[in-house]
Design a protein around this motif. Structure first.
Motif, PDB file in Angstrom:
ATOM      1  N   VAL A   6       0.669  -1.276   0.142  1.00  0.00           N
ATOM      2  CA  VAL A   6      -0.038   0.081  -0.132  1.00  0.00           C
ATOM      3  C   VAL A   6       0.871   1.205   0.057  1.00  0.00           C
ATOM      4  O   VAL A   6       0.741   1.993  -0.854  1.00  0.00           O
ATOM      5  CB  VAL A   6      -0.971  -0.073   1.282  1.00  0.00           C
ATOM      6  N   PRO A   7       1.763   1.486   0.932  1.00  0.00           N
ATOM      7  CA  PRO A   7       2.555   2.669   0.884  1.00  0.00           C
ATOM      8  C   PRO A   7       3.554   2.729  -0.224  1.00  0.00           C
ATOM      9  O   PRO A   7       3.927   3.656  -0.676  1.00  0.00           O
ATOM     10  CB  PRO A   7       3.449   2.312   2.186  1.00  0.00           C
ATOM     11  N   ALA A   9       2.597   1.602  -3.304  1.00  0.00           N
ATOM     12  CA  ALA A   9       1.851   2.079  -4.462  1.00  0.00           C
ATOM     13  C   ALA A   9       1.607   3.431  -4.317  1.00  0.00           C
ATOM     14  O   ALA A   9       1.783   4.126  -5.388  1.00  0.00           O
ATOM     15  CB  ALA A   9       0.510   1.411  -4.641  1.00  0.00           C
ATOM     16  N   VAL A  10       1.433   3.868  -3.058  1.00  0.00           N
ATOM     17  CA  VAL A  10       1.278   5.549  -3.044  1.00  0.00           C
ATOM     18  C   VAL A  10       2.664   6.420  -3.402  1.00  0.00           C
ATOM     19  O   VAL A  10       2.384   7.368  -3.924  1.00  0.00           O
ATOM     20  CB  VAL A  10       0.757   5.851  -1.357  1.00  0.00           C
ATOM     21  N   GLY A  11       3.554   5.836  -2.915  1.00  0.00           N
ATOM     22  CA  GLY A  11       5.183   6.362  -3.357  1.00  0.00           C
ATOM     23  C   GLY A  11       5.268   6.300  -4.774  1.00  0.00           C
ATOM     24  O   GLY A  11       5.789   7.418  -5.262  1.00  0.00           O
ATOM     25  N   VAL A  13       3.007   6.304  -7.122  1.00  0.00           N
ATOM     26  CA  VAL A  13       1.958   7.258  -7.662  1.00  0.00           C
ATOM     27  C   VAL A  13       2.309   8.630  -7.478  1.00  0.00           C
ATOM     28  O   VAL A  13       2.455   9.403  -8.363  1.00  0.00           O
ATOM     29  CB  VAL A  13       0.523   7.193  -7.240  1.00  0.00           C
ATOM     30  N   THR A  14       2.846   8.946  -6.297  1.00  0.00           N
ATOM     31  CA  THR A  14       3.431  10.327  -6.037  1.00  0.00           C
ATOM     32  C   THR A  14       4.635  10.635  -6.901  1.00  0.00           C
ATOM     33  O   THR A  14       4.744  12.044  -7.304  1.00  0.00           O
ATOM     34  CB  THR A  14       4.041  10.533  -4.472  1.00  0.00           C
ATOM     35  N   HIS A  17       3.263  11.229 -10.152  1.00  0.00           N
ATOM     36  CA  HIS A  17       2.644  12.847 -10.218  1.00  0.00           C
ATOM     37  C   HIS A  17       3.792  13.790 -10.433  1.00  0.00           C
ATOM     38  O   HIS A  17       3.461  14.750 -11.276  1.00  0.00           O
ATOM     39  CB  HIS A  17       1.839  12.881  -9.253  1.00  0.00           C
TER      40      HIS A  17
END
Length: 218
Positions: A6-7, A9-11, A13-14, A17
């Motif tokens: 989960v983290p 994937a967030v990293g 995507v960030t 971005h």
């Protein structure tokens, strides 16, 4: 690994971005940094997977390899024990023994502290055996409802063997406290196979009393 995804994937995507924003604003430096970060992470993950799975995959120091499964020589012992367990109703079917004074935590089949033998936090495990050191025997015996007991005292093992009340006794060949002569005098036949415990090969002795073995086939 699943929670960490989960983290991760967030990293990912960030970073993507940031790279997209930098591309829109014409910021070539941040675009390059974003691409380099993604490539660095991909190379790092790939190198760990390759080095641990595909390069020297059977090396002793590889933590991802489990060597608990012994060779095919164990099949005959397991089948015999399972047949014995079907008709033997009084007392344990198999007794695990480890009597070395200098207790080897990585090799011993039996838990050192006898006060813990009657309790287990895991319902699928036997209480007195060291679960990971004795795999896959624990799985086989639990599946077939084989009754297990343990012993750490040489004289107690000799007495129980002389009484002939235990169909099968499991020991380690290198265990200097095993009363091999008494076991043979009591009628037990020794059969051996190599077992992987604690990252080392351990030659394991399975002592089967012929009376129980014959009764299981009749």
């Amino acid at each position: 690994m699943v929670p960490l995804a989960v983290p991760a994937a967030v990293g990912a995507v960030t970073i993507c971005h940031w790279g997209a924003q930098a591309l829109e604003s014409g910021d070539g430096i941040n675009v390059a940094l974003s691409i380099m970060t993604v490539l660095l992470v991909a190379v790092l993950v790939g190198s760990i997977a390759v080095s641990n799975v595909y390069v020297n995959e059977t090396a002793d120091e590889n933590p991802l390899v489990q060597y608990a499964q012994p060779d095919n020589g164990l099949t005959e012992h397991v089948e015999t024990i399972n047949r014995i367990a079907q008709f033997h109703e009084s007392g344990p079917d198999v007794l695990f023994y480890y009597g070395e004074t200098e207790y080897d935590d990585r090799r011993a089949f039996v838990e050192a502290d006898q006060s813990t033998w009657d309790s287990s936090a895991f319902p699928h495990r036997y209480h007195c055996i060291r679960w990971y050191n004795s795999l896959p025997l624990g799985w086989y015996f639990r599946t077939d409802d084989v009754a297990i007991s343990c012993e750490r005292d040489r004289s107690e093992l000799s007495d129980r063997a002389s009484a002939g009340t235990v169909p099968v006794i499991v020991t380690q060949y290198a265990d200097r406290t095993v009363p091999a002569q008494q076991l043979r005098q009591a009628g037990y036949d020794r059969r051996g196979y190599y077992h992987r415990a604690g990252g080392r090969w351990v030659y394991t002795s399975v002592w089967v009393h012929p009376t129980y073995a014959q009764n299981s086939t009749s």
